[in-house]
Write an enzyme that holds these catalytic residues in place. Structure first.
Site, PDB file in Angstrom:
ATOM      1  N   LYS A  50       1.666 -15.357  -2.284  1.00 18.54           N
ATOM      2  CA  LYS A  50       0.578 -14.453  -1.900  1.00 18.54           C
ATOM      3  C   LYS A  50       1.116 -13.684  -0.679  1.00 18.54           C
ATOM      4  CE  LYS A  50      -3.894 -13.346  -1.316  1.00 18.54           C
ATOM      5  NZ  LYS A  50      -4.438 -12.309  -2.104  1.00 18.54           N
ATOM      6  N   CYS A 150      -1.359  -2.659  -2.086  1.00 20.76           N
ATOM      7  CA  CYS A 150      -2.727  -3.192  -2.144  1.00 20.76           C
ATOM      8  C   CYS A 150      -3.700  -2.039  -1.879  1.00 20.76           C
ATOM      9  CB  CYS A 150      -2.895  -4.299  -1.109  1.00 20.76           C
ATOM     10  SG  CYS A 150      -4.592  -4.889  -1.045  1.00 20.76           S
ATOM     11  N   LYS A 188       6.872  -3.026  -4.477  1.00 22.66           N
ATOM     12  CA  LYS A 188       5.757  -3.113  -5.438  1.00 22.66           C
ATOM     13  C   LYS A 188       4.918  -1.841  -5.379  1.00 22.66           C
ATOM     14  CE  LYS A 188       2.046  -6.212  -6.933  1.00 22.66           C
ATOM     15  NZ  LYS A 188       1.492  -7.562  -6.816  1.00 22.66           N
TER      16      LYS A 188
HETATM   17  C1  FMN Z   1      -7.728 -11.769  -6.389  1.00 20.36           C
HETATM   18  C2  FMN Z   1      -6.417 -11.042  -6.365  1.00 20.36           C
HETATM   19  C3  FMN Z   1      -5.635 -11.088  -5.207  1.00 20.36           C
HETATM   20  C4  FMN Z   1      -4.412 -10.408  -5.165  1.00 20.36           C
HETATM   21  N1  FMN Z   1      -3.642 -10.495  -4.053  1.00 20.36           N
HETATM   22  C5  FMN Z   1      -2.444  -9.858  -4.008  1.00 20.36           C
HETATM   23  C6  FMN Z   1      -1.582 -10.003  -2.888  1.00 20.36           C
HETATM   24  O1  FMN Z   1      -1.861 -10.730  -1.919  1.00 20.36           O
HETATM   25  N2  FMN Z   1      -0.413  -9.313  -2.891  1.00 20.36           N
HETATM   26  C7  FMN Z   1      -0.031  -8.524  -3.941  1.00 20.36           C
HETATM   27  O2  FMN Z   1       1.050  -7.921  -3.916  1.00 20.36           O
HETATM   28  N3  FMN Z   1      -0.833  -8.391  -5.035  1.00 20.36           N
HETATM   29  C8  FMN Z   1      -2.009  -9.039  -5.090  1.00 20.36           C
HETATM   30  N4  FMN Z   1      -2.787  -8.950  -6.218  1.00 20.36           N
HETATM   31  C9  FMN Z   1      -2.336  -8.098  -7.334  1.00 20.36           C
HETATM   32  C10 FMN Z   1      -1.570  -8.888  -8.401  1.00 20.36           C
HETATM   33  O3  FMN Z   1      -0.384  -9.427  -7.891  1.00 20.36           O
HETATM   34  C11 FMN Z   1      -1.228  -7.996  -9.614  1.00 20.36           C
HETATM   35  O4  FMN Z   1      -0.415  -6.928  -9.179  1.00 20.36           O
HETATM   36  C12 FMN Z   1      -2.463  -7.433 -10.294  1.00 20.36           C
HETATM   37  O5  FMN Z   1      -3.507  -8.380 -10.317  1.00 20.36           O
HETATM   38  C13 FMN Z   1      -2.182  -6.953 -11.721  1.00 20.36           C
HETATM   39  O6  FMN Z   1      -1.724  -8.020 -12.525  1.00 20.36           O
HETATM   40  P1  FMN Z   1      -2.696  -8.826 -13.565  1.00 20.36           P
HETATM   41  O7  FMN Z   1      -3.340  -7.795 -14.435  1.00 20.36           O
HETATM   42  O8  FMN Z   1      -1.789  -9.782 -14.263  1.00 20.36           O
HETATM   43  O9  FMN Z   1      -3.704  -9.515 -12.715  1.00 20.36           O
HETATM   44  C14 FMN Z   1      -3.991  -9.651  -6.288  1.00 20.36           C
HETATM   45  C15 FMN Z   1      -4.774  -9.629  -7.448  1.00 20.36           C
HETATM   46  C16 FMN Z   1      -5.958 -10.323  -7.509  1.00 20.36           C
HETATM   47  C17 FMN Z   1      -6.765 -10.290  -8.767  1.00 20.36           C
END
Ligand code: FMN
Length: 414
Positions: A50, A150, A188
């Protein structure tokens, strides 16, 4: 479907050996080192912490609740199947020094897995980025991921997508970080830009080793019509958040393809991967590793088994010996609109025996198409071959798989 193929799923990504392409994304499934370890035991090749921040324990205060979701069918019907999350969660609220210890422990306990550290600071602080990157490398992180993407909470502080939406700032942060560590650095990307290829290219010129895409899509998932409060409701108010899960897959596929055409460095795809089919699609459009968050949030680390089995079987069926054989194979089939064949004519044809007489094809063609469908007395649709322009709306809205098929105009006429 057959279970368990023989294909080698390992991937060389930036010179690092991954036993398969699947990585836990920087997100709730990587909230602690202990959780990342359990993901490795379940079969995930790598995991990204995270996002880390110095002094996170005093700076980061999360709200409750911080998630909302969209599901099929509607909330009053049968069991929910989530197709999107919106989150307003911030980066980790855990101490940087605790995280460093956990990275070290993970490396000792899981030498065959890959530990990646995600870091974030603002674009005025080279020292912050460099300090974190160096410390994570010293602790054993094999790669650094730069969170410049983010879309909520952090941009207001000049972080996250406030950096990734500006190609120059993205390059600056990349340069600061790349010059102080030996391990590969991955940037990213945010999908909330006009041209993600431009930002990726800018990072590549600044020396980035890999691009990951996408972070969440800036979104407001809904408004409660009763209370008038947008979701999620935090003591009567809300804020926009980031959308993830199957709903964002098409946006992520487009971003990955655009990046693959813009840069030479390898790509780690993220966004709505929930099945082996999704995984294959991202590989075919140019990704070499695959990150997953929402599907694990909804179903747990165990989904890795189906991802691995499905991908193995697909590779066997298609004759791909290695993941690298399939990376980017579909890119050459993605052309500009003007290059598409305008001579080929398909029109729709209905399989009578499959029709459930719902009238949906008739209604949509009447009110949003070309009035090419008529209903017989027994409510079976018939296609007027002269009026049908082959748009395929009837096929899309038909609730039965393979009931409406698109056929070459000539073969339908014959
Ligand atoms: C609740 C939540 C918290 C997230 N926290 C982070 C984070 O701390 N850092 C980050 O780079 N991406 C964060 N993301 C984004 C995810 O790493 C990812 O890029 C995004 O959810 C898309 O992928 P998915 O469709 O598989 O969820 C977060 C996503 C969610 C849902």
């Amino acid at each position: 479907m057959k279970i368990g193929g023989e294909r080698d799923l390992s991937v060389n990504f930036c010179g690092i050996h991954f036993m398969n392409p699947f990585i836990i994304a920087s997100a709730p499934p990587a909230t602690t080192g202990e959780m990342m370890g359990r993901a490795f035991e379940a079969g995930w090749a790598g995991a990204i912490t995270k996002t880390l921040m110095v002094n996170a324990e005093s700076l980061i205060v999360n709200v409750t609740p911080r998630l909302s979701s969209l599901s099929f069918p509607g909330p009053t019907n049968e069991p929910k199947k989530i197709y999107a999350f919106e989150n307003i969660e911030l980066v980790t609220d855990r101490s940087f020094s605790v995280w460093l210890k956990e990275i070290e422990e993970l490396r000792k306990k899981y030498p065959k897995n890959v530990v990646i550290a995600s870091i974030m600071d603002d674009a005025s602080k080279p020292d912050g980025w460099q300090y974190m990157a160096k410390k994570c490398e010293e602790a054993g992180a094999q790669m650094i991921e730069l969170n410049m993407s983010c879309p909520h909470g952090m941009p207001e502080l000049g972080m996250g997508s406030a950096i990734g939406q500006n190609a120059e700032l993205a390059a600056t942060v990349t340069r600061w970080t790349s010059e102080v560590v030996k391990v590969p650095v991955m940037a990213k990307m945010t999908p909330n830009v006009t041209d993600v290829g431009l930002v990726a290219k800018s990072c590549e010129k600044a020396g980035v080793d890999a691009i990951s895409a996408i972070n969440t899509v800036a979104a407001i998932i809904g408004v409660d019509p009763e209370t008038l409060v947008p979701k999620p409701n935090v003591a009567g108010y809300s804020a926009h958040g980031g959308l993830s899960g199957p709903a964002v897959k098409p946006i992520a596929l487009k971003a990955v393809a655009t990046i693959a055409k813009a840069v030479k460095v390898p790509i780690s795809a993220i966004g709505g991967i929930s099945s082996w089919e999704d995984a294959a699609e991202f590989l075919l459009l140019g990704a070499s590793t695959l990150q997953v968050c929402s599907t694990v949030m909804a179903h747990g680390y165990g989904v890795i088994e189906d991802l691995l089995d499905g991908l193995q079987n697909y590779m066997e069926d298609k004759g791909f010996e290695a993941i690298s054989d399939m990376v980017g194979l579909s890119l050459e089939k993605l052309v500009g609109q003007t290059e598409l064949n305008r001579e080929m004519r398909l029109i729709s044809s209905v399989k009578e025996e499959a029709c459930v007489k719902c009238d949906l094809c008739y209604v949509s063609c009447r009110d949003a198409g070309y009035q090419a469908i008529k209903l017989r007395d027994d409510r079976i649709p018939t296609i007027d071959k002269e009026k049908c322009t082959g748009c395929s709306l009837c096929q899309q809205v038909c609730p039965v798989w393979d009931c409406v098929v698109m056929k070459p105009q000539e073969s339908v006429r014959a």
